[in-house]
Design a protein around this motif. Structure first.
Motif, PDB file in Angstrom:
ATOM      1  N   LEU A   5      11.798  -4.263  -0.753  1.00  0.00           N
ATOM      2  CA  LEU A   5      11.563  -5.526  -0.976  1.00  0.00           C
ATOM      3  C   LEU A   5      10.516  -6.351  -0.622  1.00  0.00           C
ATOM      4  O   LEU A   5       9.921  -7.254  -1.246  1.00  0.00           O
ATOM      5  N   SER A   6      10.352  -6.157   0.833  1.00  0.00           N
ATOM      6  CA  SER A   6       9.225  -7.010   1.554  1.00  0.00           C
ATOM      7  C   SER A   6       7.790  -6.627   0.886  1.00  0.00           C
ATOM      8  O   SER A   6       7.023  -7.568   1.113  1.00  0.00           O
ATOM      9  N   ASN A   7       7.511  -5.630   0.156  1.00  0.00           N
ATOM     10  CA  ASN A   7       6.197  -5.286  -0.397  1.00  0.00           C
ATOM     11  C   ASN A   7       6.379  -6.344  -1.598  1.00  0.00           C
ATOM     12  O   ASN A   7       5.012  -6.526  -2.108  1.00  0.00           O
ATOM     13  N   THR A   8       7.101  -6.754  -2.129  1.00  0.00           N
ATOM     14  CA  THR A   8       7.147  -7.476  -3.532  1.00  0.00           C
ATOM     15  C   THR A   8       7.499  -9.179  -3.015  1.00  0.00           C
ATOM     16  O   THR A   8       6.842 -10.199  -3.686  1.00  0.00           O
ATOM     17  N   TYR A   9       8.523  -9.442  -2.456  1.00  0.00           N
ATOM     18  CA  TYR A   9       9.205 -10.973  -2.239  1.00  0.00           C
ATOM     19  C   TYR A   9       8.941 -11.149  -0.628  1.00  0.00           C
ATOM     20  O   TYR A   9       9.048 -10.332   0.126  1.00  0.00           O
ATOM     21  N   LYS A  10       8.942 -12.316  -0.707  1.00  0.00           N
ATOM     22  CA  LYS A  10       9.290 -12.925   0.634  1.00  0.00           C
ATOM     23  C   LYS A  10      10.680 -13.021   0.998  1.00  0.00           C
ATOM     24  O   LYS A  10      11.544 -13.374   0.077  1.00  0.00           O
ATOM     25  N   LEU A  11      10.924 -12.674   2.287  1.00  0.00           N
ATOM     26  CA  LEU A  11      12.570 -12.508   2.611  1.00  0.00           C
ATOM     27  C   LEU A  11      12.950 -13.571   3.571  1.00  0.00           C
ATOM     28  O   LEU A  11      12.097 -13.978   4.462  1.00  0.00           O
ATOM     29  N   PHE A  12      14.157 -14.005   3.310  1.00  0.00           N
ATOM     30  CA  PHE A  12      14.600 -15.156   4.221  1.00  0.00           C
ATOM     31  C   PHE A  12      16.260 -15.044   4.459  1.00  0.00           C
ATOM     32  O   PHE A  12      16.937 -14.289   3.918  1.00  0.00           O
ATOM     33  N   ILE A  13      16.610 -15.596   5.564  1.00  0.00           N
ATOM     34  CA  ILE A  13      18.207 -15.739   5.787  1.00  0.00           C
ATOM     35  C   ILE A  13      18.519 -16.987   6.185  1.00  0.00           C
ATOM     36  O   ILE A  13      17.869 -17.814   6.625  1.00  0.00           O
ATOM     37  N   SER A  70      12.690  -8.504  12.514  1.00  0.00           N
ATOM     38  CA  SER A  70      12.433  -9.676  12.350  1.00  0.00           C
ATOM     39  C   SER A  70      11.267  -9.860  11.490  1.00  0.00           C
ATOM     40  O   SER A  70      10.863 -10.783  10.803  1.00  0.00           O
ATOM     41  N   HIS A  71      10.279  -8.466  11.675  1.00  0.00           N
ATOM     42  CA  HIS A  71       8.941  -8.600  10.939  1.00  0.00           C
ATOM     43  C   HIS A  71       9.238  -8.669   9.256  1.00  0.00           C
ATOM     44  O   HIS A  71       8.268  -8.777   8.770  1.00  0.00           O
ATOM     45  N   TYR A  72      10.487  -8.250   8.831  1.00  0.00           N
ATOM     46  CA  TYR A  72      10.517  -8.574   7.311  1.00  0.00           C
ATOM     47  C   TYR A  72      10.965  -9.878   6.849  1.00  0.00           C
ATOM     48  O   TYR A  72      10.988 -10.069   5.513  1.00  0.00           O
ATOM     49  N   PHE A  73      11.147 -10.690   7.747  1.00  0.00           N
ATOM     50  CA  PHE A  73      11.511 -12.011   7.245  1.00  0.00           C
ATOM     51  C   PHE A  73      10.396 -13.131   7.620  1.00  0.00           C
ATOM     52  O   PHE A  73      10.214 -13.321   8.714  1.00  0.00           O
ATOM     53  N   THR A  74      10.387 -13.835   6.583  1.00  0.00           N
ATOM     54  CA  THR A  74       9.401 -14.971   6.690  1.00  0.00           C
ATOM     55  C   THR A  74      10.092 -16.214   7.482  1.00  0.00           C
ATOM     56  O   THR A  74       9.342 -17.032   8.218  1.00  0.00           O
ATOM     57  N   ASP A  75      11.123 -16.664   7.097  1.00  0.00           N
ATOM     58  CA  ASP A  75      11.861 -17.661   7.875  1.00  0.00           C
ATOM     59  C   ASP A  75      13.358 -17.800   7.719  1.00  0.00           C
ATOM     60  O   ASP A  75      14.117 -16.757   7.151  1.00  0.00           O
ATOM     61  N   TYR A  76      14.097 -18.560   8.505  1.00  0.00           N
ATOM     62  CA  TYR A  76      15.627 -18.424   8.506  1.00  0.00           C
ATOM     63  C   TYR A  76      16.202 -19.824   8.662  1.00  0.00           C
ATOM     64  O   TYR A  76      15.438 -20.684   9.334  1.00  0.00           O
ATOM     65  N   GLU A  77      17.338 -20.031   8.520  1.00  0.00           N
ATOM     66  CA  GLU A  77      17.911 -21.226   8.991  1.00  0.00           C
ATOM     67  C   GLU A  77      19.516 -21.173   9.030  1.00  0.00           C
ATOM     68  O   GLU A  77      20.133 -20.320   8.634  1.00  0.00           O
TER      69      GLU A  77
END
Length: 205
Positions: free
Chosen positions: A99-107, A126-133
């Motif tokens: 998924l990370s090849n196509t989309y930005k991922l978040f939590i 952590s390297h798969y995710f751009t941001d979290y909250e």
């Protein structure tokens, strides 16, 4: 769709066994005459924020006592999860990588501050995710935290993935589409997609 925002518990991993162990350690050290929690107790409170969980599980305590106990539980919980991690759903890293090849991922999760970081640390994800909250940092409900992620990352067409009706309502509140992780802990009565396993997300890869 330009991004995917994930819930954590019941969506990316199952930490109930580890959290029960940690919370019961804290309860055993506490001054409060209460019974230990069980896995079923966590299952029925999934999706709630920490103060709500305390009110459900420890109604005999005052609000101040509930906070004191939950703070102690949190210390034990984060230490254990950071060290040992929990049960990842089947194929999790494989799917995240695709998924990370196509989309930005978040939590966005209804957890305490440090919980998502423990997930990252213990499993090296952590390297798969751009941001979290989470409300532990912002004090805001999940729907508002989803809005925060959308705004500060300039997202145009995100998908939220979660496993409870609370996740469904939060996604709709934030105006984003919802994918129901039916393999998790809760229910949904209005969703755009239904996932029977985590690997079902590969349809978007």
């Amino acid at each position: 769709m330009d991004s995917i925002i994930f819930d954590l518990d019941g969506t990316l991993w199952d930490s109930r066994e580890q959290v029960v162990e940690a919370w019961n350690k804290a309860i055993g050290k506490s001054e409060f005459p209460i019974e230990k929690v069980e896995k079923a107790d966590l299952t029925r409170t999934m999706g709630l924020v920490i103060p709500e969980i305390a009110r459900v599980l420890f109604p005999q305590l005052t609000e101040r006592e509930q906070k004191q106990l939950m703070d102690a539980c949190g210390i034990e919980e984060l230490a254990l999860l950071k060290e040992k991690g929990a049960v990842l759903y089947d194929g999790l890293e494989e799917v995240l990588r695709a998924l990370s090849n196509t989309y930005k991922l978040f939590i966005v999760s209804n957890c305490r501050d440090g919980y998502i970081e423990a997930f990252f640390h213990s499993h090296g994800l952590s390297h798969y995710f751009t941001d979290y909250e989470n409300p532990g940092r912002t004090g805001l409900p999940k729907g508002e935290n989803i809005k925060l992620i959308v705004k500060r990352n300039g997202l145009q067409a995100p998908l939220y993935v979660g496993d409870t009706i609370g996740d469904q309502k939060a996604a709709h509140h934030a105006g984003v589409r919802f994918a129901y992780a039916s393999y998790g802990f809760g229910q949904s009565d209005h969703h755009d997609y239904k996932l029977t396993t985590f690997k079902d997300l590969l349809q978007f890869a």
